[in-house]
Design a protein around this motif. Structure first.
Motif, mmCIF file in Angstrom:
data_model
loop_
_atom_site.group_PDB
_atom_site.id
_atom_site.type_symbol
_atom_site.label_atom_id
_atom_site.label_comp_id
_atom_site.label_asym_id
_atom_site.label_seq_id
_atom_site.Cartn_x
_atom_site.Cartn_y
_atom_site.Cartn_z
ATOM 1 N N GLY A 180 8.881 20.602 104.889
ATOM 2 C CA GLY A 180 7.851 19.792 105.034
ATOM 3 C C GLY A 180 7.670 18.641 104.069
ATOM 4 O O GLY A 180 7.234 17.278 104.724
ATOM 5 N N MET A 181 7.962 18.852 102.792
ATOM 6 C CA MET A 181 7.791 17.674 102.048
ATOM 7 C C MET A 181 9.052 16.591 102.381
ATOM 8 O O MET A 181 8.735 15.416 102.179
ATOM 9 C CB MET A 181 8.007 17.925 100.623
ATOM 10 N N LEU A 182 10.285 16.995 102.694
ATOM 11 C CA LEU A 182 11.519 16.123 102.881
ATOM 12 C C LEU A 182 10.992 15.446 104.267
ATOM 13 O O LEU A 182 11.091 14.176 104.253
ATOM 14 C CB LEU A 182 12.513 16.875 103.278
ATOM 15 N N PHE A 239 7.524 6.438 99.209
ATOM 16 C CA PHE A 239 7.221 7.073 98.130
ATOM 17 C C PHE A 239 7.130 5.957 96.866
ATOM 18 O O PHE A 239 6.911 6.218 95.773
ATOM 19 C CB PHE A 239 8.530 7.831 97.641
ATOM 20 N N LYS A 240 7.502 4.859 97.102
ATOM 21 C CA LYS A 240 7.253 3.719 96.119
ATOM 22 C C LYS A 240 6.511 2.600 96.266
ATOM 23 O O LYS A 240 5.902 2.086 95.229
ATOM 24 C CB LYS A 240 8.849 3.448 95.834
ATOM 25 N N LYS A 241 6.278 1.846 97.197
ATOM 26 C CA LYS A 241 5.670 0.772 97.461
ATOM 27 C C LYS A 241 4.133 1.040 97.441
ATOM 28 O O LYS A 241 3.331 1.716 98.068
ATOM 29 C CB LYS A 241 5.825 0.282 98.977
ATOM 30 N N PRO A 242 3.779 0.348 96.430
ATOM 31 C CA PRO A 242 2.128 0.398 96.164
ATOM 32 C C PRO A 242 1.318 -0.363 97.133
ATOM 33 O O PRO A 242 1.656 -0.960 97.835
ATOM 34 C CB PRO A 242 1.888 -0.225 94.687
ATOM 35 N N VAL A 260 14.987 7.218 93.532
ATOM 36 C CA VAL A 260 16.032 6.620 92.995
ATOM 37 C C VAL A 260 16.885 6.138 93.998
ATOM 38 O O VAL A 260 17.720 5.016 94.047
ATOM 39 C CB VAL A 260 16.815 7.665 92.040
ATOM 40 N N ALA A 261 17.103 7.041 95.168
ATOM 41 C CA ALA A 261 18.423 6.622 95.890
ATOM 42 C C ALA A 261 17.923 6.505 97.361
ATOM 43 O O ALA A 261 18.797 6.195 98.336
ATOM 44 C CB ALA A 261 19.337 7.948 96.310
ATOM 45 N N GLY A 262 16.806 6.530 97.868
ATOM 46 C CA GLY A 262 16.139 6.161 99.378
ATOM 47 C C GLY A 262 17.005 7.175 100.189
ATOM 48 O O GLY A 262 16.649 8.597 100.042
ATOM 49 N N ASN A 263 17.613 6.844 101.189
ATOM 50 C CA ASN A 263 17.976 7.351 102.233
ATOM 51 C C ASN A 263 19.111 8.711 101.728
ATOM 52 O O ASN A 263 19.344 9.683 102.151
ATOM 53 C CB ASN A 263 18.598 6.693 103.464
ATOM 54 N N ILE A 314 20.776 13.964 99.928
ATOM 55 C CA ILE A 314 21.161 14.757 98.933
ATOM 56 C C ILE A 314 19.907 15.863 98.854
ATOM 57 O O ILE A 314 20.238 17.186 98.867
ATOM 58 C CB ILE A 314 20.993 14.270 97.554
ATOM 59 N N ALA A 315 18.583 15.863 99.307
ATOM 60 C CA ALA A 315 17.707 16.942 99.539
ATOM 61 C C ALA A 315 18.042 17.705 100.508
ATOM 62 O O ALA A 315 17.688 19.053 100.291
ATOM 63 C CB ALA A 315 16.203 16.122 99.673
ATOM 64 N N LEU A 316 18.579 17.090 101.803
ATOM 65 C CA LEU A 316 18.909 17.981 102.700
ATOM 66 C C LEU A 316 19.869 19.031 102.452
ATOM 67 O O LEU A 316 19.970 20.201 102.828
ATOM 68 C CB LEU A 316 19.334 17.066 103.986
#
Length: 768
Positions: free
Chosen positions: A585-587, A595-598, A666-669, A674-676
């Motif tokens: 769900g979080m992925l 996750f970064k653009k304010p 840190v690494a975007g896509n 890596i999370a997958l």
């Protein structure tokens, strides 16, 4: 602007973006859909076994056991028809094989035709073990293969119980025969007791007779021993002369063999001499033919020498007349003359240009054609003359070299003539010698013919001597064999008589013992009668019921209990499914939320990081509450500690959020990939399918560093184990993951903040 104000701006920006808000709601529902499917109360490997198609083929022809007809295959089939353990299809063998080929059956069980017949052989001398055959289609599904393995094992146990019951019933059915046998045995033993009395009387009479004849038997043994000694002396004398007879026969055979070999060798020598005679004649004839040719070759070499001398004289010296100084000298003179005139020819060639100029002058039309032809001829002469000079020089050099080589050639020819003269002389001498050799060989052939005749006569006489000696040896050997047989017979008689004497004594002693044994047998047979009658009464008292047979067929039952038991299969997989659902769900959320653009330009990297972390933590909390609430209320998962279950779910969701937050920041896509990979790597080595101690040691070591290991263990502690201390220890490890991922993400935000003001145009400028 502080962190919480920036956090409020982040939430406000979501409110203004309806499409993103709807996508977020959909993402929040993904874990619910995941757990709704995989945590259903009826979703388990053993919940619908009666739908698994398996085939049963009964070919059992039955048998007879204890006078009763049995058919174990039919009994098993009737039991399976009433069972819902699997989806049994009762078909023929052809239908089963066809279904297996079409991938319709996961298992085919076949009861062979002789199954019951083999069951009935339990009490035979060579009992046959019945065989239950099965074919398993493991390729259709591995879990299905495990289920059918268990089913086949249960069938084997059921058949074992049935067969054991049949064995027991067969054995117990024989007890009536045993009772009858005991009664018959008692009657027979009584008759034995009566017979032993008569036997005792007979053994007394036999013992008296044996004692009286012992002296005569000893005299017979002594006489046979004396006769055996005399036959031994005669045999020794014959054996002493056998060696000389054998030597005479062996020598005569060797003489005959040598004479035969001499005859054969003489004939071979005669044949060789005849061959040598023919060859010598052919050599003599060939030498006579070779001599004229050799003389002709000598004449030819002498003529070649004369011609070579004349050729040398012609090249180097000429014939001595005026104007013929020789070829070499003439070519040298020609080359000298041509070279001396080369300068004049070159001057004439230069005049060709003047003639062309003169031909074009006025008034020369009548001579122009002749002048041009003369000019062309002079030009061609200037071109050809140098070539002629070179050719003359080359010819002169070649003639000189040939003149220099001719003395060596003539000398070689003279040497060849001398050698050929030697050859002619040798051939003449060889021809004369070969004629004498032919005459000598004729004389040798005549002598060898006489030798062959004498060798034939010698071989015949030697054969007759050898045959006579062989007959003498055979007769002598027969005499020795006869005496040896006589000695052997007398020895046997002597030994036999001694054995008879010993045996007579032994028999006397044995009859004495027999007499004593008969007396004891008489007493024992009386006891046997009493025992058999008592055994018959005990066997008659046995009354075997079906309960006794059931006890024999299945003597042991299991009595056990389970602790922390699962009500449904889904209870065992819930920790793993919940962990995977929260992580996935979080992925997926990272694909819709930046996750970064304010929302606005932050005043510091820390406030930027905190606002984003709080925003994602809020989403993680909402996701966890929805998932745990749905699991408890809708799916009605049985949980030992409800509050701790919800709080641990929120905590795990925030930990997974922090890990994905760090990777994506840190690494975007690449971080998402890596999370997958991290999620896939944890599927089988974190205690979901197999207990971690059952993994290979290297994978056990890896599992200690994976977050799923601790989230799954923590969920187990609150769902089924009720062990809050176990929950605390797993939560403590997950705190380390949470802190480490958050700190690393903060570092990434600090590094990115330096370039944020130049690369980022805020949607809303910060207020003063």
């Amino acid at each position: 602007m502080g962190s919480f104000q920036l956090f409020g701006k982040e939430l406000q920006s979501l409110k203004n973006r309806k499409g993103l808000l709807i996508a977020l709601i959909g993402v929040m529902l993904i874990p619910i859909v995941y757990v709704a499917v995989l945590l259903s109360a009826t979703w388990g490997p053993y919940d619908n076994l009666d739908n698994l198609p398996v085939a049963f083929v009964n070919k059992d022809a039955g048998g007879v056991s204890g006078g009763q007809a049995i058919n174990v295959g039919n009994d098993l089939m009737e039991t399976l028809k009433e069972s819902n353990s699997l989806g049994w299809h009762f078909v023929t063998e052809e239908e089963a094989m066809e279904g297996l080929d079409k991938q319709e059956f996961y298992l085919v069980v076949e009861v062979p035709e002789d199954f019951s017949q083999k069951v009935t052989t339990v009490l035979d001398a060579n009992p046959q073990v019945p065989e239950l055959r099965y074919i398993q289609n493991e390729g259709l599904n591995f879990m299905g293969a495990q289920v059918t393995n268990s089913a086949v094992e249960k069938l084997r146990e059921q058949l074992g119980d049935k067969i054991t019951a049949t064995y027991a019933r067969t054995v117990f059915s024989r007890f009536t025969d045993i009772e009858t046998g005991f009664a018959s045995g008692a009657d027979g033993s009584k008759q034995i007791a009566d017979g032993t009395e008569q036997l005792a009387d007979g053994t007394n009479t036999l013992l008296t007779s044996l004692t009286e004849k012992s002296a005569d038997i000893n005299k017979l043994a002594a006489g046979a021993k004396t006769a055996d000694a005399g036959a031994g002396q005669l045999l020794s004398a014959i054996n002493g002369g056998t060696g000389d007879i054998n030597k005479l026969a062996s020598g005569s055979r060797q003489v005959a063999s040598g004479a035969t070999q001499l005859k054969g060798g003489s004939q071979q020598v005669l044949a060789g001499l005849n061959s040598l005679k023919g060859g010598s004649t052919e050599i003599y004839t060939g030498l006579q033919k070779l001599q004229p040719g050799s003389e002709n070759l000598l004449n030819g070499l002498q003529q070649l020498s004369a011609g070579a001398n004349r050729f040398y004289a012609g090249i180097a010296l000429g014939d001595g007349t005026q104007g013929n100084p020789g070829l070499a000298k003439g070519l040298n003179q020609l080359a000298t003359v041509l070279q001396s005139k080369q300068a004049d020819i070159e001057q004439m060639a230069q005049g060709a240009a003047l003639l062309q100029t003169l031909a074009q002058a006025p008034g020369m039309e009548a001579y122009r054609e002749n002048l041009l032809a003369l000019s062309a001829g002079l030009g061609e002469l200037g071109t050809v003359y140098p070539v002629a000079v070179q050719s003359a020089n080359a010819l002169s050099n070649g003639a000189n070299q040939m003149a220099q080589s001719m003395p060596a050639l003539t000398a070689g020819i003279e040497n060849a003539i001398a050698g050929q003269k030697t050859i002619v002389s040798g051939i003449s001498s060889l021809t004369a010698g070969q004629g004498q050799a032919v005459k000598g060989i004729d004389a040798l052939v005549a002598g060898q013919t006489a030798v062959v005749s004498g060798a034939s006569t010698l071989a015949g006489g030697a054969s007759q001597v050898a045959n006579g000696n062989a007959s003498l040896t055979s007769s002598w050997n027969k005499l020795g064999a006869g005496v040896s047989s006589l000695k052997s017979g007398l020895t046997q008689i002597s030994t036999g008589n001694e054995t008879v004497a010993v045996g007579w004594k032994t028999m006397t002693e044995g009859v004495t013992s027999l007499n004593d044994g008969v007396n004891r047998l008489q007493a024992g047979s009386s006891e046997l009668v009493t025992g058999l009658e008592g055994g018959r009464e005990q066997v008659a008292a046995l009354r075997i019921t079906d309960e006794n047979i059931a006890m024999f067929s299945s003597p042991v039952t299991l009595a056990g209990e389970k602790v922390n038991a699962y009500e449904y299969y889904r209870d065992s997989t819930a920790p793993y499914i919940l962990s995977l659902a929260l992580f996935v769900g979080m992925l997926v959320l990272s694909m819709f939320v930046d996750f970064k653009k304010p929302a606005v330009l932050p005043k510091s990297a820390v406030s930027w990081f905190v606002s984003k972390w709080l925003q994602l933590a809020l989403f993680a909390t909402i996701q966890a509450v929805l998932v745990t609430g749905f699991t408890l209320v809708v799916l009605q998962l049985s949980v030992d500690h409800v509050v701790q279950f919800i709080l641990f779910g929120i905590f795990v969701s925030i930990v997974f959020m922090s890990i994905i937050f760090f990777l994506v920041s840190v690494a975007g896509n690449i971080g998402r990939f890596i999370a997958l990979v991290l999620a896939v790597a944890q599927l089988s080595i974190t205690g979901s399918n197999l207990p971690i101690p059952m993994l290979p040691e290297n994978l056990q070591a890896v599992s200690a560093y994976l977050p799923f290991t601790y989230s799954i263990s923590g969920f187990k502690s609150v769902i089924s184990l009720g062990d809050l201390s176990m929950l605390s220890s797993n939560a403590l490890v997950l705190v380390i993951y949470l802190v480490a991922a958050s700190v690393l993400a903060l570092i990434a935000f600090i590094v990115s903040y330096k370039s944020l003001t130049t690369k980022y145009t805020p949607e809303v400028q910060p207020t003063a």
